[in-house]
Design a protein around this motif. Sequence first.
Motif, PDB file in Angstrom:
ATOM      1  N   ASP B 794       4.023 -89.949 -26.224  1.00 32.51           N
ATOM      2  CA  ASP B 794       3.309 -89.292 -27.310  1.00 32.51           C
ATOM      3  C   ASP B 794       2.965 -87.837 -27.071  1.00 32.51           C
ATOM      4  O   ASP B 794       2.352 -87.203 -27.928  1.00 32.51           O
ATOM      5  N   CYS B 795       3.307 -87.298 -25.906  1.00 38.07           N
ATOM      6  CA  CYS B 795       2.820 -85.941 -25.622  1.00 38.07           C
ATOM      7  C   CYS B 795       3.297 -84.975 -26.693  1.00 38.07           C
ATOM      8  O   CYS B 795       4.444 -85.008 -27.124  1.00 38.07           O
ATOM      9  N   GLU B 796       2.377 -84.118 -27.094  1.00 41.00           N
ATOM     10  CA  GLU B 796       2.670 -83.179 -28.170  1.00 41.00           C
ATOM     11  C   GLU B 796       3.789 -82.218 -27.838  1.00 41.00           C
ATOM     12  O   GLU B 796       4.387 -81.627 -28.713  1.00 41.00           O
ATOM     13  N   CYS B 797       4.027 -82.046 -26.534  1.00 42.85           N
ATOM     14  CA  CYS B 797       5.053 -81.062 -26.161  1.00 42.85           C
ATOM     15  C   CYS B 797       6.408 -81.493 -26.709  1.00 42.85           C
ATOM     16  O   CYS B 797       7.236 -80.650 -27.054  1.00 42.85           O
ATOM     17  N   GLY B 798       6.626 -82.809 -26.780  1.00 45.03           N
ATOM     18  CA  GLY B 798       7.895 -83.292 -27.300  1.00 45.03           C
ATOM     19  C   GLY B 798       9.094 -82.830 -26.494  1.00 45.03           C
ATOM     20  O   GLY B 798      10.230 -82.895 -26.945  1.00 45.03           O
ATOM     21  N   ARG B 801      11.735 -82.325 -20.670  1.00 48.15           N
ATOM     22  CA  ARG B 801      11.295 -81.989 -19.315  1.00 48.15           C
ATOM     23  C   ARG B 801       9.774 -81.992 -19.170  1.00 48.15           C
ATOM     24  O   ARG B 801       9.254 -81.675 -18.120  1.00 48.15           O
ATOM     25  N   GLY B 802       9.089 -82.334 -20.259  1.00 44.78           N
ATOM     26  CA  GLY B 802       7.651 -82.521 -20.189  1.00 44.78           C
ATOM     27  C   GLY B 802       6.864 -81.225 -20.078  1.00 44.78           C
ATOM     28  O   GLY B 802       7.415 -80.126 -20.202  1.00 44.78           O
ATOM     29  N   CYS B 803       5.572 -81.392 -19.860  1.00 47.12           N
ATOM     30  CA  CYS B 803       4.688 -80.250 -19.740  1.00 47.12           C
ATOM     31  C   CYS B 803       3.549 -80.652 -18.810  1.00 47.12           C
ATOM     32  O   CYS B 803       3.454 -81.806 -18.402  1.00 47.12           O
ATOM     33  N   PRO B 804       2.675 -79.713 -18.473  1.00 45.94           N
ATOM     34  CA  PRO B 804       1.564 -80.053 -17.567  1.00 45.94           C
ATOM     35  C   PRO B 804       0.618 -81.078 -18.170  1.00 45.94           C
ATOM     36  O   PRO B 804      -0.191 -81.673 -17.464  1.00 45.94           O
ATOM     37  N   MET B 805       0.700 -81.267 -19.506  1.00 52.31           N
ATOM     38  CA  MET B 805      -0.191 -82.214 -20.143  1.00 52.31           C
ATOM     39  C   MET B 805       0.360 -83.639 -20.078  1.00 52.31           C
ATOM     40  O   MET B 805      -0.322 -84.579 -20.463  1.00 52.31           O
ATOM     41  N   CYS B 806       1.609 -83.778 -19.622  1.00 51.16           N
ATOM     42  CA  CYS B 806       2.108 -85.145 -19.487  1.00 51.16           C
ATOM     43  C   CYS B 806       2.597 -85.441 -18.072  1.00 51.16           C
ATOM     44  O   CYS B 806       1.950 -86.178 -17.346  1.00 51.16           O
ATOM     45  N   VAL B 807       3.680 -84.810 -17.658  1.00 50.39           N
ATOM     46  CA  VAL B 807       4.246 -85.259 -16.384  1.00 50.39           C
ATOM     47  C   VAL B 807       4.327 -84.187 -15.290  1.00 50.39           C
ATOM     48  O   VAL B 807       4.671 -84.492 -14.154  1.00 50.39           O
TER      49      VAL B 807
HETATM   50 ZN   LIG Z   1       4.039 -82.918 -22.430  1.00 44.73          ZN
END
Ligand SMILES: [Zn+2]
Lengths: 513, 838
Positions: B794-798, B801-807
């Motif tokens: 569900d991370c908003e970054c979509g 490769r993800g973002c610091p808010m998910c992985v």
């Molecule tokens: Zn993310």
Amino acid sequence: MTVRPTLPPEDAEPTRLLALPGTAVESHHRDTVVAMLEAVAPDLVVATPPRAGTVGAAVPRQVGTPVLAPERGRLPDAVPTKGGTVLVATIPTTARGLDAAEVRGRGQRERRGEPDGTPHEEHRVCLTARVTLDVDPYAREASIDGLDGYADQLPDGWLTGDTTHCSTGLRAGYRTTTRADGEPVSLVGIGRTEASLGVGATDDGPEPTLVEVYPNGAVGTGTVDPGAFGLRGVPGIGEKRARTLRRAGFSTPRDVADAPPRELADLSGLGRSSATGLRAAAEARAHGTAVATGDDSLPRGDPIFVDIETDGREPSCAWLIGVLDGGAEDGHYMPFMESEPGDTGHLESFLHWLDANAGGRPLVAWYGYQFDFPVLRDLIQQHYPDHVERWDDRYQFDLLWWARDKNGGNVALPGRSNTLEPVAEGLGWEPETTGIDGGVVARVYTAYRRAWLSADEPHSVEAPDWDRLAAYCEDDVRALATIYEACEAAARRDPGTTRDTDSGTQGALSDFT
Amino acid sequence: MTDETPPPDRPDAARTDGGVGSPQRTAEVLSESALEASYPEYRDQVRHSEHLEERDGDTVPAEAVLRPELAARLEYDLFTHQAEGLDHLADGNNVVATTSTSSGKTWIYALQMARNHLDDPDATALCLFPMKALARDQEEALTTKLRHDWDLDPFIGTYDGDTRSERKQRIRREANVVLTNPAGLNVYLPRHNRDRGWHRFYSNLELVVIDEGHEYSGVTGTHVAFILRRLRRVLEHYDADPQYVMTTATIGNPAEHATRLTGADYAVVDEDGSPRGARDIVLWEPPLDESAIDADAADPMADFEQARRSTGAESASVVAHLATNDVQTLQFCSARQGTEIAAKQIVQAAGDHPSDRYVTTDPYHAGLGKTERRAVETKLKEGAVDAVPTTNALELGIDIGSVDATVTSSYPGTKQSFWQQVGRAGRGTSDALSVMVGGVDAMDSYIFENPGYLFADDEVEDAVVSVDNDRVFADHLLAAASERPLRAEDVEFLGDEARFREMVGMWQAAGLLEETASLDAGGVTYTGPRRPQDRISMYGTGGTEFTVVCRDGDIDHDPVARERAYRDYHEGALFLHAGQQYEVVEVDEEGHHPTITVAETDTREYTQTASTKEIRDLTVRDHTPLSGAYDRYYGEGTVRIRYDNYLVRDVFSGEVVRGPLPTGAPPMDLRTELMWVALPPGHLGATVDRLDGDLLQPTDRSERDGAVPQEEERYTYGGGIHAAEHGIIQLAPLELMIDNADIGGLSTLSHPHGTIQGPVWFVHDGIDGGIGFSKAIYEHFDTLAERTREHIADCECGRRRGCPMCVMSEHCGNNNDPLDTLTGSMILEDVLDAMDGE
Ligand SMILES: [Zn+2]
Ligand SMILES: [Zn+2]
């Protein structure tokens, strides 16, 4: 299976090795090291890490003590001592499959000329760097490493038999008896360990350690503080003050003791009160006397001297309570001794004896506030709670505390440490028993207790030489009484005039005004 | 608890202010319209707001619980939870009270002390607090209650490193209540039988209080657990059998935690009877400039952080907005930001605020002198300061009064910290307001997506404490032996039996315990150097520990264990501490006192340390077979970590300025605890098939990284398993009170251990010997995996490769490369399915 420790034979002469770390030599003035070597007078010095290489140069020729360096060289080195009855030999790591004659020959050739066919020694002390300790808290195991390789190096029959093995890879003071081929092998640490000992190791570097090896294999060890010798041996003189004093030409405690007080005060920037104290301490040290330095008096009433033997420094019992009623020479010694492990009847007898005899009299112990008195109180609380109140009301007097600490100290005493026997020996007292100390006694007792409590037939367990242990305790209470009497004598003398009689100068205290 | 002086928690003082007019809700200042009107460039930062209704208290008449003699001395009724606690104590039980902050938990033990004192004027109590300042506050509070309000005469004294020696002597001789901290107890305990005063104190001990028990987790918790076991063993010797009262913030496992910490059993008091005022909680998210995100950034994590307004600056704006609206505000800063910097940012933000009002602000932190601190406290109380930024270290304990609003600058890591901070807001007739400004972290992100987490009573972290660390055990065993000879029956306190005996045997063989002695025949004495207790450090598990010194002046920095030193404090490393940047200039591990020397610096750079890891010597301690060929394991092993080199990067661009440079740190072996998830041998192929050619391209960086597979299928799958590993570690603190900086991971496509047939990921304790973190993750794996899967998907970054808010993780040794959230979600889904089928 643990091997029960052996006591040295009575009146036996040990071979005395001083394990001397290079760092200890480096961090003390040459004079201090020489004073230590002269006072301790070991049969030989063993150069130990860290920086073992610097030890040889620090032992001057005139002292004449042979130095062995087990971590150096490719060939063994050997020194016969005790008239050839004991052979001390290094077994360098690189040496392989040595032959007994070869090792003996090294000692003969290098120091005594050609082999002369003397009979074999009675006991050997072999020095190695190979034997180490490994501790793995995750495997919950401690093991001795390197014994096999070391055994391969040794001449046949030397691993067990009449040999004591000292390793610089084991921490100084460490002792264990392990087994090889079913035979006990006595190992003694003379260096430092790399093993992870957790909070059981201090940050301090290794200290010089005196190892005494007896012909029957008994071993005693004790640390030696170089800072207790020469000028440094005078309480209050640290390395900085010692440097100042040396520069001004004072190189021994005697020099300081004999110095005109004003000169001393001016010189070291001490101020007069510390100069006075320093001078008293130097005098005590140099002349082997007690010198009054304070105004507190000793207790009224005839003292009762007490010393306890326990199962360790953090004990669970006091199996022997030694009491001396009367003076050092002619006082009556009473050992209150446990009748069997776990029994406390002797404690009760002691308490009853106190009830009958100790009214109003001081109980005197050495370091008593830290050890004997609280240990006894704890035991009384546990076993005879009805006596606690009376015990608390008794006059308990710690002679060491009174002499050294109370109101800045009352008497300066000789001796190269603050422990009982060295102080008394500094005053000229001589023990009746030798080769035993409190640690050995605790070990001997503990091992016996273990055997006794685990045995199906406890009474068949071989008992230690109780008389000798009781005699050791008697030595201690008599040593204590000796110090007490010396303190009394010092306090009776006018502190101002004692100094004058010794130093031949006028005025003493008033000199400083 | 400590914020109950003056007592805000008495029934009559309950916030039933409804009658007098209708005060404006403080939260109005953050209403949509107010923000539109006056907040500079408002961009819908308010993501969630929650209004908590006021709650009345439930009380019981004091006479129903206490004897008339004591009840008569109380001015108020008791809250139900206080009454319940006292009833349990009367029944002879131990009590753990886990009701909310400021619910008056102190009253339970204070009244028990009063009861004990009335029964026996010689009765004593020992109270342990996690911080010295807290003990002093409580000495005052207990003195007020027991001596003044209730007219009893127990002698109450704080005994710690700051107590003068004459006072100490008097406390030993006479005190009924001794307040100290566990580190103090550790060093005072050995005196138990050498001092008549302690002897008296322990012999008469009726009550042991462990306040703020949730503070004792991780390494400190392990030490405290052993110190308390040593205490109990000594008490047994004195035939003292005191009752235990533990207070904790709300945690999920109070009884279990209290038992692990002390070895005793507890009755739980968790039904809160105290009243609560109404409050508003606002979640505020700093704006992100998505157009600024560069898909090929050199450091993807830093790039993201650049594109988002910094949490610190955003917090300052919120504080300034509140302050200019006459809402006195306390801001809880992160350790990195520092309170001094925050104060400057607040003044600056107020300058940018349209109201053009000058805002007064004073920073507050532990480094301030007592007088300076008092001055700020007085200003706060008198309304002479608008905003005070403070460290979150001060969230507990020290009484700095209450304010209108609090601003929490990024999630403090635990719910209890969050609520403790929130609890500072609220006074007078207006409602309390608290704002949390989101940080750049998976936890913050999860909470912003699922604000219910903060408010749900049934979602509370478990406290994690372990007594399984053998190295710590070994040290405390020596300490125990030096307190009293060890005997077979000590297994009651120092069990399990096999471990106890083996460890005693180890120390006997090592010559630190008497070799000729026996546990079963007379006991085993300590023979090592004096006072081993003094060498126990509460910060580590017995390995090397570094003191941090600053070349240019003072730095107030806790000692650093080797495990973190090699990673974060190698020579050349840059770090932020209390708003100041430092560079490590020298690391000295050789001497007796290992030291890290740092120098103040001010660069536009940061450093990033790369690591490689090997995991060997695995021993399985527990195994959960899942369906298919999926398996979960828990056990021990050796993790060899090399922090070989580091990069110096530009703060703004993330570009490498210098490096890779060697760290000079030697390889480090951790013998520690791990959990691992073993996937079926064919899982890579099956997953790649489902991706249907939608594979990631290896980055340029990864081509130079020998540990990263270059073949696209393997690279992509590797990114997935790496993402799953990161995600679980990063969200674990939502379920468990653990510091994820002390957890490490490794994901790999194959591993030689017999339990592993296919790909695997490991989670390991980053502390030598382990502190129970991986074990807790193993035990809570279901919830963690489910939550992580949801969050990654569900991370908003979509972004794949993800973002610091998910992985992404700042502790990643591989520069967060490869990471693939898509594959990661698939892997987690498969594992969750396999768990359903187990
Ligand atoms: Zn993310
Ligand atoms: Zn990573």
